[in-house]
Design a protein around this motif. Sequence first.
Motif, PDB file in Angstrom:
ATOM      1  N   LYS A  10       0.852  -1.129  -0.042  1.00  0.00           N
ATOM      2  CA  LYS A  10       0.093  -0.034   0.031  1.00  0.00           C
ATOM      3  C   LYS A  10       0.861   1.145  -0.043  1.00  0.00           C
ATOM      4  O   LYS A  10       0.520   2.243  -0.742  1.00  0.00           O
ATOM      5  CB  LYS A  10      -0.877  -0.252   1.148  1.00  0.00           C
ATOM      6  N   VAL A  11       1.836   1.112   0.961  1.00  0.00           N
ATOM      7  CA  VAL A  11       2.808   2.553   0.816  1.00  0.00           C
ATOM      8  C   VAL A  11       3.355   2.393  -0.635  1.00  0.00           C
ATOM      9  O   VAL A  11       3.432   3.727  -0.949  1.00  0.00           O
ATOM     10  CB  VAL A  11       3.915   2.110   1.997  1.00  0.00           C
ATOM     11  N   ALA A  12       3.962   1.558  -1.176  1.00  0.00           N
ATOM     12  CA  ALA A  12       4.416   1.974  -2.462  1.00  0.00           C
ATOM     13  C   ALA A  12       3.512   2.334  -3.518  1.00  0.00           C
ATOM     14  O   ALA A  12       3.842   2.884  -4.563  1.00  0.00           O
ATOM     15  CB  ALA A  12       5.011   0.287  -2.965  1.00  0.00           C
ATOM     16  N   ALA A  13       2.072   1.659  -3.228  1.00  0.00           N
ATOM     17  CA  ALA A  13       1.047   2.165  -4.224  1.00  0.00           C
ATOM     18  C   ALA A  13       0.750   3.607  -4.276  1.00  0.00           C
ATOM     19  O   ALA A  13       0.592   4.316  -5.113  1.00  0.00           O
ATOM     20  CB  ALA A  13      -0.082   1.320  -4.042  1.00  0.00           C
ATOM     21  N   ILE A  14       1.059   4.197  -3.003  1.00  0.00           N
ATOM     22  CA  ILE A  14       0.691   5.399  -2.916  1.00  0.00           C
ATOM     23  C   ILE A  14       1.857   6.563  -3.059  1.00  0.00           C
ATOM     24  O   ILE A  14       1.582   7.652  -3.825  1.00  0.00           O
ATOM     25  CB  ILE A  14       0.478   5.860  -1.493  1.00  0.00           C
ATOM     26  N   ALA A  15       3.110   5.724  -3.160  1.00  0.00           N
ATOM     27  CA  ALA A  15       4.264   6.848  -3.510  1.00  0.00           C
ATOM     28  C   ALA A  15       4.151   7.317  -5.178  1.00  0.00           C
ATOM     29  O   ALA A  15       3.871   6.321  -5.934  1.00  0.00           O
ATOM     30  CB  ALA A  15       5.361   5.891  -3.220  1.00  0.00           C
ATOM     31  N   GLY A  16       4.148   8.495  -5.237  1.00  0.00           N
ATOM     32  CA  GLY A  16       4.295   8.997  -6.491  1.00  0.00           C
ATOM     33  C   GLY A  16       2.652   9.449  -7.065  1.00  0.00           C
ATOM     34  O   GLY A  16       2.739  10.141  -8.116  1.00  0.00           O
ATOM     35  N   THR A  17       1.787   9.059  -6.439  1.00  0.00           N
ATOM     36  CA  THR A  17       0.513   9.198  -7.101  1.00  0.00           C
ATOM     37  C   THR A  17       0.090  10.854  -6.724  1.00  0.00           C
ATOM     38  O   THR A  17      -0.501  11.456  -7.286  1.00  0.00           O
ATOM     39  CB  THR A  17      -0.630   8.657  -6.156  1.00  0.00           C
ATOM     40  N   ASP A  18       0.679  11.507  -5.492  1.00  0.00           N
ATOM     41  CA  ASP A  18       0.517  13.039  -5.430  1.00  0.00           C
ATOM     42  C   ASP A  18       1.674  13.286  -4.621  1.00  0.00           C
ATOM     43  O   ASP A  18       2.011  12.793  -3.593  1.00  0.00           O
ATOM     44  CB  ASP A  18      -0.830  13.049  -4.558  1.00  0.00           C
ATOM     45  N   PRO A  19       2.350  14.324  -4.919  1.00  0.00           N
ATOM     46  CA  PRO A  19       3.543  14.962  -4.577  1.00  0.00           C
ATOM     47  C   PRO A  19       3.439  15.457  -3.075  1.00  0.00           C
ATOM     48  O   PRO A  19       4.181  15.435  -2.102  1.00  0.00           O
ATOM     49  CB  PRO A  19       3.975  16.221  -5.312  1.00  0.00           C
ATOM     50  N   ASP A  20       1.989  15.696  -2.634  1.00  0.00           N
ATOM     51  CA  ASP A  20       1.692  16.345  -1.210  1.00  0.00           C
ATOM     52  C   ASP A  20       1.348  15.155  -0.458  1.00  0.00           C
ATOM     53  O   ASP A  20       0.977  15.342   0.767  1.00  0.00           O
ATOM     54  CB  ASP A  20       0.467  17.323  -1.464  1.00  0.00           C
ATOM     55  N   LEU A  21       1.425  13.751  -0.965  1.00  0.00           N
ATOM     56  CA  LEU A  21       0.950  12.677  -0.134  1.00  0.00           C
ATOM     57  C   LEU A  21       2.153  11.845   0.170  1.00  0.00           C
ATOM     58  O   LEU A  21       2.516  11.206  -0.726  1.00  0.00           O
ATOM     59  CB  LEU A  21      -0.016  11.833  -0.775  1.00  0.00           C
ATOM     60  N   ILE A  22       2.426  11.727   1.506  1.00  0.00           N
ATOM     61  CA  ILE A  22       3.608  10.914   1.809  1.00  0.00           C
ATOM     62  C   ILE A  22       3.110   9.943   2.706  1.00  0.00           C
ATOM     63  O   ILE A  22       2.523   9.948   3.671  1.00  0.00           O
ATOM     64  CB  ILE A  22       4.690  11.769   2.643  1.00  0.00           C
ATOM     65  N   ALA A  23       3.575   8.531   2.297  1.00  0.00           N
ATOM     66  CA  ALA A  23       3.204   7.277   2.892  1.00  0.00           C
ATOM     67  C   ALA A  23       4.428   6.698   3.814  1.00  0.00           C
ATOM     68  O   ALA A  23       5.614   6.900   3.557  1.00  0.00           O
ATOM     69  CB  ALA A  23       2.592   6.065   1.882  1.00  0.00           C
TER      70      ALA A  23
END
Length: 164
Positions: A10-23
């Motif tokens: 899940k953390v890897a899937a979030i990475a790069g989806t939004d520059p303002d979102l850090i997992a």
Amino acid sequence: MHVASRGSAKVAAIAGTDPDLIAHQLDGNDATAVAKLAADLAPIDSLIVTLSGGEGAGMLAAMPGTAGLGALNAAVEALVRPLAVELAPRRVNAVSPGLVDTPWWNGMPEQDRIAWFASAAAGLPVGHVSIADEIAEAVALLATNPSATGTILTIDGGARLVQL
Ligand SMILES: NC(=O)c1ccc[n+]([C@@H]2O[C@H](COP(=O)([O-])OP(=O)(O)OC[C@H]3O[C@@H](n4cnc5c(N)ncnc54)[C@H](OP(=O)(O)O)[C@@H]3O)[C@@H](O)[C@H]2O)c1
């Protein structure tokens, strides 16, 4: 904005989806890791806690098999008002959902889940099972309204008003 999950996928899937979102990969049961992340991120403007597992929860609140879940929810609700005073000027609120179509229900066999959601939708005053975005809107309201504290906001499609 920071989000946390136990799962590396899940953390890897979030990475790069939004520059303002850090997992962050984090287990909420690991108090040391939670304290370290909180210290690393301080100051925190809003903390939103949604973690729990659906396993063993039984079918739904106010039904046989849900005593543990009911006690847990009551304990969370009981914390809100005293914490809102103890932690002031920090604000403390809670959202109390009813039936929400999320992976929380994945422990139920798919056909049973589909039948249960259809039956519940027919019985709910709003005529549909909630989706996560509807709950998130309530969370955003409580997080951003400077006068909201000690509030438990019920967003349940009217589930508390009927027998599902
Ligand atoms: N869905 C409903 O019908 C419903 C109704 C009323 C109340 N609620 C409550 O609403 C909240 C959110 O539920 P949901 O429907 O969004 O369920 P969900 O889709 O299953 O999400 C719950 C999340 O909790 C996380 N989690 C569980 N144990 C954790 C731990 N030890 N450390 C860190 N994260 C942990 C899991 O994240 P990872 O696996 O990524 O770590 C999981 O993604 C829960 O408290 C649930 O009891 C849900």
